[in-house]
Design a protein around this motif. Structure first.
Motif, mmCIF file in Angstrom:
data_model
loop_
_atom_site.group_PDB
_atom_site.id
_atom_site.type_symbol
_atom_site.label_atom_id
_atom_site.label_comp_id
_atom_site.label_asym_id
_atom_site.label_seq_id
_atom_site.Cartn_x
_atom_site.Cartn_y
_atom_site.Cartn_z
ATOM 1 N N PRO A 21 41.818 -17.665 -37.928
ATOM 2 C CA PRO A 21 40.886 -18.608 -38.531
ATOM 3 C C PRO A 21 41.153 -20.036 -37.796
ATOM 4 O O PRO A 21 42.031 -20.411 -37.757
ATOM 5 C CB PRO A 21 40.755 -18.461 -39.841
ATOM 6 N N TRP A 22 39.920 -20.578 -37.345
ATOM 7 C CA TRP A 22 40.092 -22.008 -37.046
ATOM 8 C C TRP A 22 39.995 -23.070 -37.939
ATOM 9 O O TRP A 22 39.094 -23.095 -38.937
ATOM 10 C CB TRP A 22 38.961 -22.339 -35.660
ATOM 11 N N GLN A 23 41.158 -24.146 -38.046
ATOM 12 C CA GLN A 23 40.683 -25.347 -38.985
ATOM 13 C C GLN A 23 40.631 -26.451 -37.869
ATOM 14 O O GLN A 23 41.444 -26.589 -37.092
ATOM 15 C CB GLN A 23 42.054 -25.375 -39.868
ATOM 16 N N THR A 24 39.954 -27.436 -38.459
ATOM 17 C CA THR A 24 39.786 -28.609 -37.480
ATOM 18 C C THR A 24 41.239 -29.182 -37.541
ATOM 19 O O THR A 24 41.754 -29.285 -38.476
ATOM 20 C CB THR A 24 38.757 -29.723 -38.122
ATOM 21 N N ALA A 62 41.565 -35.661 -21.649
ATOM 22 C CA ALA A 62 42.449 -34.935 -21.318
ATOM 23 C C ALA A 62 43.400 -34.336 -22.511
ATOM 24 O O ALA A 62 43.372 -33.241 -22.664
ATOM 25 C CB ALA A 62 43.789 -35.598 -20.410
ATOM 26 N N TYR A 63 43.523 -35.092 -23.439
ATOM 27 C CA TYR A 63 43.971 -34.738 -24.755
ATOM 28 C C TYR A 63 43.030 -33.865 -25.739
ATOM 29 O O TYR A 63 43.356 -32.824 -26.337
ATOM 30 C CB TYR A 63 44.559 -35.834 -25.676
ATOM 31 N N LEU A 64 41.677 -34.190 -25.537
ATOM 32 C CA LEU A 64 40.655 -33.539 -26.303
ATOM 33 C C LEU A 64 40.363 -32.122 -25.762
ATOM 34 O O LEU A 64 39.945 -31.418 -26.327
ATOM 35 C CB LEU A 64 39.466 -34.293 -26.267
ATOM 36 N N ARG A 65 40.866 -31.903 -24.185
ATOM 37 C CA ARG A 65 40.647 -30.664 -23.758
ATOM 38 C C ARG A 65 41.874 -29.647 -24.371
ATOM 39 O O ARG A 65 41.756 -28.443 -24.145
ATOM 40 C CB ARG A 65 41.006 -30.835 -22.224
ATOM 41 N N GLU A 66 43.211 -30.384 -24.533
ATOM 42 C CA GLU A 66 44.177 -29.581 -24.970
ATOM 43 C C GLU A 66 43.677 -29.106 -26.438
ATOM 44 O O GLU A 66 44.058 -27.736 -26.782
ATOM 45 C CB GLU A 66 45.204 -30.493 -25.201
ATOM 46 N N ILE A 67 43.093 -29.871 -27.138
ATOM 47 C CA ILE A 67 42.600 -29.349 -28.427
ATOM 48 C C ILE A 67 41.602 -28.226 -28.282
ATOM 49 O O ILE A 67 41.602 -27.113 -29.036
ATOM 50 C CB ILE A 67 42.047 -30.427 -29.382
ATOM 51 N N SER A 68 40.582 -28.367 -27.372
ATOM 52 C CA SER A 68 39.520 -27.381 -27.130
ATOM 53 C C SER A 68 40.222 -25.975 -26.644
ATOM 54 O O SER A 68 39.809 -24.922 -26.830
ATOM 55 C CB SER A 68 38.618 -27.767 -25.926
ATOM 56 N N HIS A 69 41.280 -26.169 -25.799
ATOM 57 C CA HIS A 69 41.913 -25.049 -25.397
ATOM 58 C C HIS A 69 42.604 -24.331 -26.565
ATOM 59 O O HIS A 69 42.573 -22.958 -26.636
ATOM 60 C CB HIS A 69 42.830 -25.290 -24.171
ATOM 61 N N LEU A 70 43.261 -25.203 -27.209
ATOM 62 C CA LEU A 70 43.941 -24.751 -28.705
ATOM 63 C C LEU A 70 42.880 -23.588 -29.578
ATOM 64 O O LEU A 70 43.346 -22.646 -30.128
ATOM 65 C CB LEU A 70 44.440 -25.587 -29.504
ATOM 66 N N TYR A 71 41.636 -24.163 -29.611
ATOM 67 C CA TYR A 71 40.924 -23.504 -30.248
ATOM 68 C C TYR A 71 40.489 -21.903 -29.709
ATOM 69 O O TYR A 71 40.484 -21.107 -30.577
ATOM 70 C CB TYR A 71 39.358 -24.271 -30.038
ATOM 71 N N GLU A 72 40.454 -21.778 -28.294
ATOM 72 C CA GLU A 72 40.202 -20.574 -27.650
ATOM 73 C C GLU A 72 41.472 -19.910 -27.910
ATOM 74 O O GLU A 72 41.529 -18.566 -27.938
ATOM 75 C CB GLU A 72 40.243 -20.921 -26.005
ATOM 76 N N VAL A 73 42.581 -20.414 -28.118
ATOM 77 C CA VAL A 73 44.027 -19.536 -28.262
ATOM 78 C C VAL A 73 43.795 -19.000 -29.689
ATOM 79 O O VAL A 73 43.937 -17.803 -29.897
ATOM 80 C CB VAL A 73 45.099 -20.501 -27.984
ATOM 81 N N VAL A 98 41.127 -18.524 -31.423
ATOM 82 C CA VAL A 98 40.101 -17.241 -31.390
ATOM 83 C C VAL A 98 40.506 -16.187 -30.750
ATOM 84 O O VAL A 98 40.314 -14.985 -31.299
ATOM 85 C CB VAL A 98 39.030 -17.847 -30.665
ATOM 86 N N SER A 99 41.224 -16.069 -29.657
ATOM 87 C CA SER A 99 41.620 -14.812 -28.966
ATOM 88 C C SER A 99 42.806 -14.228 -29.848
ATOM 89 O O SER A 99 43.012 -12.934 -29.611
ATOM 90 C CB SER A 99 42.132 -15.122 -27.385
ATOM 91 N N HIS A 103 43.408 -9.372 -21.599
ATOM 92 C CA HIS A 103 42.384 -8.826 -22.663
ATOM 93 C C HIS A 103 43.341 -8.383 -23.884
ATOM 94 O O HIS A 103 43.792 -7.322 -23.675
ATOM 95 C CB HIS A 103 41.376 -7.660 -22.209
ATOM 96 N N ILE A 104 43.439 -9.223 -24.940
ATOM 97 C CA ILE A 104 44.320 -8.796 -26.092
ATOM 98 C C ILE A 104 43.674 -8.366 -27.193
ATOM 99 O O ILE A 104 42.398 -9.126 -27.743
ATOM 100 C CB ILE A 104 45.065 -10.090 -26.157
ATOM 101 N N TYR A 105 43.855 -7.334 -27.735
ATOM 102 C CA TYR A 105 43.192 -6.662 -29.054
ATOM 103 C C TYR A 105 43.801 -7.261 -30.144
ATOM 104 O O TYR A 105 43.151 -7.687 -31.278
ATOM 105 C CB TYR A 105 43.211 -5.214 -29.057
ATOM 106 N N SER A 106 45.182 -7.481 -30.348
ATOM 107 C CA SER A 106 45.734 -8.057 -31.408
ATOM 108 C C SER A 106 47.091 -8.490 -31.326
ATOM 109 O O SER A 106 47.745 -8.005 -30.232
ATOM 110 C CB SER A 106 45.904 -6.880 -32.698
#
Length: 428
Positions: free
Chosen positions: A171-174, A153-164, A166-167, A267-270
């Motif tokens: 730039p993503w940092q671990t 469950a907590y790892l899915r929160e991090i995965s979703h944060l990555y998607e946020v 990117v959108s 759909h967000i451009y910026s």
């Protein structure tokens, strides 16, 4: 500006009459040059804004993570909050609901434990197919069977944060999240036949054997992210392409020292943060509520106390670091790699000693680290790596149960730079 002045002087010199020349010069100085200077200043401001958007200050997007006992956690803390609001309540055991879950899913969640144990040791616990235990009720107690799985469950929160990230074009940092990989879920796989719906379950005690002393069921993961719902201010403004709209959100109430990211399916451009406003450009034509991630920036107060240290992915703010980031330089030398790893300030836990380049590992070889970015799909790189880049570390902290997880964070960051290798870590 100098070219414009030369052109005006040349035009003035061509005017024959003195009176006409004076009038022309007066008009140019009072109107044209003033307008030109204003336009130049606006252009410089626009150029500065664009450059600010192009060069990210990654430390503004730093994620701080930790764990805390549920009873001591302050939900109104200025910086940290639970990753999941549901963690603030302890679920009760409901026999009919457990029966339904067992019938539909073959298991029912009993408890989530934080394991104060080394990564390799937790792997041994997860390898156990079944463990015993007892169920205690108001009538008596009964033997029961359980299974242990890694908490996702907590790892899915991090995965979703990555998607946020990117959108929003960030730039993503671990995320330095060593604690999240130490949470395990214990599931009941079968109810005792003697147990009836009329009974009341008082507690369940899975037998974790040698792991029992390091299992804690009262810890909650915390981070510096708040989840908000925010309204658009006014009406969306149509953009020049006749397809997009610009929305404005006021962040005055929460503070412009924090970072705001839009978590939405539109759909967000910026997304652009300007002082006390958040500007969103996208296809949404109607004013609406927005799901917003607020990454809080600030420092802990003197009276804040944590059982385990907070972890962050912040990098040292030095000239060479800023210059290299702006130039987009890749780490290519041994000295640059060492400086890059040391830039995260993890030397109080593990000290980087060097690296080895080895052939592909055999099936029997034990890997001491894992990827903290396994949710990132790399469709270009081949699955099979010919070589391994093994980073060597030396222990420096008494918190030995955390060291391989901190190594995994550093290795995961290096992996993002060296796609041609499978990166691993080893504790000397």
């Amino acid at each position: 500006m100098a070219d414009m002045e030369e052109m005006i002087k040349e035009e003035i010199s061509r005017i024959g009459g003195l009176k006409e020349r004076v009038v022309f010069k007066d008009v140019i100085e009072r109107l044209f040059l003033s307008l030109y200077e204003t336009n130049q200043e606006m252009y410089r401001e626009l150029e500065s804004r664009i450059m600010d958007d192009l060069v990210f200050d990654l430390n503004r997007y730093q994620i701080t993570m930790g764990i805390m006992e549920r009873e001591y956690l302050d939900p109104s803390h200025h910086l940290l909050s639970p990753m999941r609001e549901t963690d603030m309540t302890v679920p009760a055991y409901d026999i009919p609901e457990m029966t339904r879950q067992l019938g539909e899913e073959g298991r029912s969640l009993v408890r989530t434990y934080f394991m104060e144990y080394d990564y390799l040791g937790i792997q041994k616990l997860l390898d156990k197919e079944r463990i015993g235990g007892r169920i205690y009720t108001d009538v008596g107690d009964y033997p029961a069977e359980f299974t242990v799985e890694r908490n996702e469950a907590y790892l899915r929160e991090i995965s979703h944060l990555y998607e946020v990230f990117v959108s929003n074009g960030v730039p993503w940092q671990t995320v330095n999240a060593p604690y999240l990989y130490k949470f395990v879920d214990v599931y009941l796989v079968k109810l005792p036949e003697e147990l009836t719906p009329a009974q009341k379950i008082l507690k369940m005690e899975p037998d974790l054997e040698e792991f029992s002393q390091c299992a804690h069921d009262d810890y909650v993961p915390i981070w510096n992210i708040g989840k908000l719902k925010m309204d658009s201010v006014g009406f969306p403004v149509p953009c020049e392409d006749h397809k997009s709209y610009e929305h404005t959100i006021s962040i005055r109430e929460h503070g412009n020292e924090h970072v705001y990211l839009i978590d939405d399916t539109a759909h967000i451009y910026s997304v652009c943060q300007r002082e006390n406003r958040l500007m969103i450009m996208g296809e949404e034509a109607e004013a609406r509520k927005w799901q917003v991630y607020m990454i809080r920036n600030g420092s802990n107060r003197r009276f804040d106390r944590f059982t385990y240290p907070l972890m962050t992915n912040q990098r040292k703010d030095e000239f060479l670091e800023r210059f290299g980031r702006r130039q987009g330089r890749r780490v290519r030398t041994e000295a640059e790699l060492a400086r890059w790893i040391q830039g995260y300030g993890m030397e109080e836990y593990v000290a980087y000693e060097g690296y080895e380049i080895l052939d592909r590992a055999g099936s029997a070889e034990i890997t001491e680290t894992y990827s903290m970015n396994d949710f990132i799909l790399d469709e270009i790189r081949e699955d099979e790596y010919e070589k391994r880049l093994v980073l060597l570390f030396r222990k420096k902290s008494a918190l030995t149960f955390l060291l391989r997880d901190i190594m995994s964070f550093l290795v995961s960051e290096v992996q993002l730079m060296y796609g041609e290798y499978r990166c691993e870590g080893r504790l000397l």
